[in-house]
Design a protein around this motif. Sequence first.
Motif, PDB file in Angstrom:
ATOM      1  N   THR A 100      -8.581  -4.494  -1.600  1.00 48.53           N
ATOM      2  CA  THR A 100      -7.814  -3.249  -1.597  1.00 48.53           C
ATOM      3  C   THR A 100      -8.199  -2.366  -0.413  1.00 48.53           C
ATOM      4  O   THR A 100      -7.684  -1.265  -0.283  1.00 48.53           O
ATOM      5  CB  THR A 100      -8.024  -2.467  -2.903  1.00 48.53           C
ATOM      6  N   GLU A 117      -3.741   3.693  -0.275  1.00 47.51           N
ATOM      7  CA  GLU A 117      -4.274   2.972  -1.421  1.00 47.51           C
ATOM      8  C   GLU A 117      -3.472   1.694  -1.690  1.00 47.51           C
ATOM      9  O   GLU A 117      -2.258   1.648  -1.456  1.00 47.51           O
ATOM     10  CB  GLU A 117      -4.256   3.846  -2.692  1.00 47.51           C
ATOM     11  N   GLY A 118      -4.175   0.688  -2.184  1.00 48.06           N
ATOM     12  CA  GLY A 118      -3.523  -0.560  -2.551  1.00 48.06           C
ATOM     13  C   GLY A 118      -2.746  -0.386  -3.844  1.00 48.06           C
ATOM     14  O   GLY A 118      -3.274   0.154  -4.818  1.00 48.06           O
ATOM     15  N   PHE A 174       0.860  -1.169   0.000  1.00 46.65           N
ATOM     16  CA  PHE A 174       0.000   0.000   0.000  1.00 46.65           C
ATOM     17  C   PHE A 174       0.902   1.226   0.000  1.00 46.65           C
ATOM     18  O   PHE A 174       2.090   1.146   0.309  1.00 46.65           O
ATOM     19  CB  PHE A 174      -0.892   0.011   1.247  1.00 46.65           C
ATOM     20  N   ALA A 226      -2.736  -1.815  -9.032  1.00 42.76           N
ATOM     21  CA  ALA A 226      -3.556  -0.630  -9.253  1.00 42.76           C
ATOM     22  C   ALA A 226      -3.333  -0.135 -10.676  1.00 42.76           C
ATOM     23  O   ALA A 226      -2.235  -0.279 -11.241  1.00 42.76           O
ATOM     24  CB  ALA A 226      -3.176   0.447  -8.246  1.00 42.76           C
TER      25      ALA A 226
END
Length: 123
Positions: free
Chosen positions: A105, A46-47, A37, A61
């Motif tokens: 996620t 965020e993943g 992350f 992502a």
Amino acid sequence: QLQLVESGGGLVQPGGSLRLSCAASGFISDYYVIGWFRQAPGKEREGVSCFSSSDGSTYYADSVKGRFIISRDNAKNTLYLQMNSLKPDDTAVYYCAARDGVWTTDASQYDYWGQGIQVTVSS
């Protein structure tokens, strides 16, 4: 209990590369997800990329597809994130994280976290 320790961050120029490492020790179930992350100042965590042990699948992502590669060395219990063609928008604190079960996620669903490591992309 699982312990995660990241290394390999630093300052790099746009277009450059870095490889992050996450050394894992301790116990986790046979079916787990482990990945990366990131959190930039003022933004949500965020993943970036993860690996699922249930089927060997990987997730990236959209913002890093084609530039980042996740890999593992089972003998060393280490997870890697090879980051290429880095952009200033990649600047963030990067965290290694793991959870039992299937991938998500949603950072709140991860039970184990490393301390985080700074990656700065700047000229």
